[in-house]
Write a protein that holds these residues in place. Structure first.
Motif, PDB file in Angstrom:
ATOM      1  N   GLN A  48      57.422   8.524  20.291  1.00 16.98           N
ATOM      2  CA  GLN A  48      56.407   9.368  20.933  1.00 16.98           C
ATOM      3  C   GLN A  48      57.103  10.483  21.700  1.00 16.98           C
ATOM      4  O   GLN A  48      57.699  10.264  22.749  1.00 16.98           O
ATOM      5  CB  GLN A  48      55.516   8.554  21.872  1.00 16.98           C
ATOM      6  CG  GLN A  48      54.374   9.384  22.445  1.00 16.98           C
ATOM      7  CD  GLN A  48      53.538   8.651  23.473  1.00 16.98           C
ATOM      8  OE1 GLN A  48      53.963   7.649  24.046  1.00 16.98           O
ATOM      9  NE2 GLN A  48      52.330   9.150  23.707  1.00 16.98           N
ATOM     10  N   THR A  49      56.976  11.686  21.203  1.00 18.54           N
ATOM     11  CA  THR A  49      57.635  12.833  21.823  1.00 18.54           C
ATOM     12  C   THR A  49      56.833  13.390  22.987  1.00 18.54           C
ATOM     13  O   THR A  49      57.394  13.761  24.024  1.00 18.54           O
ATOM     14  CB  THR A  49      57.862  13.939  20.787  1.00 18.54           C
ATOM     15  OG1 THR A  49      58.589  13.393  19.677  1.00 18.54           O
ATOM     16  CG2 THR A  49      58.644  15.102  21.386  1.00 18.54           C
ATOM     17  N   TYR A  50      55.519  13.437  22.842  1.00 19.97           N
ATOM     18  CA  TYR A  50      54.648  14.060  23.847  1.00 19.97           C
ATOM     19  C   TYR A  50      53.562  13.077  24.279  1.00 19.97           C
ATOM     20  O   TYR A  50      53.050  12.318  23.455  1.00 19.97           O
ATOM     21  CB  TYR A  50      53.985  15.315  23.279  1.00 19.97           C
ATOM     22  CG  TYR A  50      54.939  16.271  22.626  1.00 19.97           C
ATOM     23  CD1 TYR A  50      55.818  17.035  23.395  1.00 19.97           C
ATOM     24  CD2 TYR A  50      54.977  16.404  21.246  1.00 19.97           C
ATOM     25  CE1 TYR A  50      56.708  17.913  22.795  1.00 19.97           C
ATOM     26  CE2 TYR A  50      55.864  17.281  20.633  1.00 19.97           C
ATOM     27  CZ  TYR A  50      56.729  18.029  21.403  1.00 19.97           C
ATOM     28  OH  TYR A  50      57.613  18.892  20.809  1.00 19.97           O
ATOM     29  N   PRO A  51      53.164  13.117  25.537  1.00 25.47           N
ATOM     30  CA  PRO A  51      52.072  12.243  25.975  1.00 25.47           C
ATOM     31  C   PRO A  51      50.725  12.775  25.520  1.00 25.47           C
ATOM     32  O   PRO A  51      50.553  13.991  25.333  1.00 25.47           O
ATOM     33  CB  PRO A  51      52.182  12.286  27.498  1.00 25.47           C
ATOM     34  CG  PRO A  51      52.756  13.639  27.793  1.00 25.47           C
ATOM     35  CD  PRO A  51      53.705  13.933  26.656  1.00 25.47           C
ATOM     36  N   ASN A  79      44.735   8.125  25.857  1.00 32.58           N
ATOM     37  CA  ASN A  79      45.459   8.527  27.061  1.00 32.58           C
ATOM     38  C   ASN A  79      46.719   7.675  27.252  1.00 32.58           C
ATOM     39  O   ASN A  79      46.640   6.453  27.422  1.00 32.58           O
ATOM     40  CB  ASN A  79      44.548   8.418  28.286  1.00 32.58           C
ATOM     41  CG  ASN A  79      45.230   8.896  29.549  1.00 32.58           C
ATOM     42  OD1 ASN A  79      46.025   8.175  30.150  1.00 32.58           O
ATOM     43  ND2 ASN A  79      44.927  10.114  29.966  1.00 32.58           N
ATOM     44  N   THR A  80      47.849   8.324  27.227  1.00 31.76           N
ATOM     45  CA  THR A  80      49.128   7.610  27.268  1.00 31.76           C
ATOM     46  C   THR A  80      49.376   6.948  28.622  1.00 31.76           C
ATOM     47  O   THR A  80      49.883   5.823  28.689  1.00 31.76           O
ATOM     48  CB  THR A  80      50.276   8.580  26.940  1.00 31.76           C
ATOM     49  OG1 THR A  80      50.083   9.096  25.621  1.00 31.76           O
ATOM     50  CG2 THR A  80      51.617   7.885  27.017  1.00 31.76           C
ATOM     51  N   ALA A  81      49.038   7.634  29.701  1.00 34.35           N
ATOM     52  CA  ALA A  81      49.315   7.083  31.033  1.00 34.35           C
ATOM     53  C   ALA A  81      48.566   5.786  31.266  1.00 34.35           C
ATOM     54  O   ALA A  81      49.114   4.823  31.830  1.00 34.35           O
ATOM     55  CB  ALA A  81      48.957   8.115  32.102  1.00 34.35           C
ATOM     56  N   HIS A  92      60.210   5.425  29.583  1.00 34.58           N
ATOM     57  CA  HIS A  92      59.344   6.307  28.801  1.00 34.58           C
ATOM     58  C   HIS A  92      58.428   7.099  29.732  1.00 34.58           C
ATOM     59  O   HIS A  92      58.235   8.309  29.544  1.00 34.58           O
ATOM     60  CB  HIS A  92      58.525   5.473  27.821  1.00 34.58           C
ATOM     61  CG  HIS A  92      57.804   6.264  26.783  1.00 34.58           C
ATOM     62  ND1 HIS A  92      58.402   7.243  26.029  1.00 34.58           N
ATOM     63  CD2 HIS A  92      56.509   6.219  26.381  1.00 34.58           C
ATOM     64  CE1 HIS A  92      57.518   7.775  25.186  1.00 34.58           C
ATOM     65  NE2 HIS A  92      56.360   7.173  25.390  1.00 34.58           N
ATOM     66  N   ALA A  93      57.865   6.441  30.727  1.00 36.94           N
ATOM     67  CA  ALA A  93      56.995   7.129  31.685  1.00 36.94           C
ATOM     68  C   ALA A  93      57.753   8.220  32.427  1.00 36.94           C
ATOM     69  O   ALA A  93      57.235   9.333  32.624  1.00 36.94           O
ATOM     70  CB  ALA A  93      56.403   6.124  32.675  1.00 36.94           C
ATOM     71  N   MET A  94      58.966   7.931  32.831  1.00 40.91           N
ATOM     72  CA  MET A  94      59.766   8.932  33.528  1.00 40.91           C
ATOM     73  C   MET A  94      60.071  10.121  32.621  1.00 40.91           C
ATOM     74  O   MET A  94      60.007  11.276  33.051  1.00 40.91           O
ATOM     75  CB  MET A  94      61.066   8.305  34.036  1.00 40.91           C
ATOM     76  CG  MET A  94      60.894   7.337  35.197  1.00 40.91           C
ATOM     77  SD  MET A  94      60.313   8.182  36.702  1.00 40.91           S
ATOM     78  CE  MET A  94      61.771   9.146  37.123  1.00 40.91           C
TER      79      MET A  94
END
Length: 376
Positions: free
Chosen positions: A197-200, A208-210, A235-237
């Motif tokens: 996953q390159t972009y959220p 929604n990724t977050a 990943h979140a960072m």
């Protein structure tokens, strides 16, 4: 529960909840209570019993149903929802059924003496049959389903297993064991997806990724899977640590049930330490943007399956605001702003949970229970 009894209970829910929409800044009733400084909202046992009526009504209701199934052949195309998903076929779609199951497990755990507890146990025992869950697992391994329900359904499946892990009960241990093939399948898919996953996805709906990462991190910590937790945090960072000046003034879109900016902040308060989070949040959330997010969304047509998402937005905003407020210092004026707004969103949206339209009733109760009882 018969359809007549379920509808009678839901009618009682409507009457009870409508009574406290106009109570004022500190709404409180025999459904939920709010402490004096608006910092804690608690669901009562009576409120839990009334909300339980909604998933009990639909969790074994097969139609209407939105399977989102990609067919590989004629024979595959004509399979019914129950044939495709023997455990999670009700409540209109797979993910709503999964979080309906999470809600019932949570209610049993928190309120073991509910009048509905026997019925809830029977339904869950049926859904958690090992053979049925193996069929659910096999679905993800079929040709076109590698990304099916990514990541919203994945998140709720892990939240369901987290609830079983944290409930120290013999039934929960048995159900947890039966769920492991599906849990492990989803977890491995998530680990693979994190690598590519390159972009959220900064949307206000399912991808929604977050939101997905927040629930995945909760699960990883509850299950003591340090490797998965580290991968989620890293990943979140990578996706969010440099974000500044969130365009929260653009929210909401017309079918949002998430606030993209609040969901991101709700994830990062899990990932970062208190001082790190304060620095990040100060850069991320403009003051005028935060005030904008306290304005209640207007829901113009609750019979519309997309517009009714905005009732869910109020509930998810509430749990995000509660979570973020918990990590802000007592002296920070945003803490009180978020606490009061969280209560206002709850008090306004909860009466709509049982509005008589299946577009909201098949899923909103789970959001309400999470907002009222499950902020991590």
């Amino acid at each position: 529960m018969s359809v007549y009894l379920a509808m009678k209970k839901i009618a009682g829910l409507l009457l009870l909840m409508t009574a406290f929409v106009t109570v004022g800044a500190q709404p409180s009733s025999d459904f939920f209570t709010v402490n004096a400084d608006s910092s804690v909202v608690r669901l009562t046992e009576k409120g839990a019993s009334l909300l339980a009526a909604l998933p009990l009504k639909c969790i074994q209701q097969e139609y209407p149903n939105k399977t989102s199934h990609t067919s590989a052949s004629d024979s595959d195309h004509v399979l019914t929802p129950r044939q495709l998903h023997p455990s999670f076929y009700g409540c209109f779609d797979w993910h709503s059924s999964v979080h309906g199951h999470w809600m019932l497990v949570r209610l049993l755990r928190l309120y073991p003496h509910l009048p509905e507890s026997g019925q809830i146990r029977a339904i869950l025992d049926s859904s958690f049959q090992p053979a049925r869950l193996l069929k659910e697992t096999e679905y993800f391994d079929s040709r076109y389903n590698a990304s099916w329900e990514r990541t919203y359904g994945w998140a709720w499946l892990l939240k369901l297993d987290q609830e079983l892990i944290e409930w120290k009960n013999p039934l929960a241990r048995r159900w947890h064991a039966a769920l492991q093939p599906l849990t492990n399948n989803i977890k491995e898919r998530w680990k693979a997806y994190i690598k590519v996953q390159t972009y959220p996805n900064r949307t206000g709906v399912h991808p929604n990724t977050a939101f997905g990462l927040a629930f995945a991190l909760d699960y990883a910590r509850a299950s003591n899977d340090t490797g998965f937790a580290a991968a989620v945090k890293q990943h979140a960072m990578r996706l969010y640590s440099r974000d500044k000046q969130a365009p929260s003034g653009w929210e909401p879109d017309g079918s949002d049930f998430f606030s993209p900016s609040l969901m991101e902040a709700d994830l990062m308060r899990r990932v970062l330490g208190p001082q790190q989070f304060m620095k990040w949040f100060n850069n991320f959330m403009p003051a005028n943007g935060l005030r904008h997010l306290t304005v209640l969304p207007h829901v113009s047509d609750r019979s519309d399956y997309q517009i009714v998402h905005l009732d869910g937005l109020s509930l998810s905003r509430s749990w995000c605001m509660q979570g973020i407020a918990r990590v802000l210092p007592v002296t920070d004026p945003r803490k009180k702003l978020l606490q009061r707004s969280a209560v206002q969103h709850l008090a306004t949206s909860i009466p709509q949970v049982a509005g008589g339209n299946y577009g909201g009733e098949h899923w909103l109760a789970s959001f309400a229970i999470y907002a009222l009882s499950a902020v991590e």
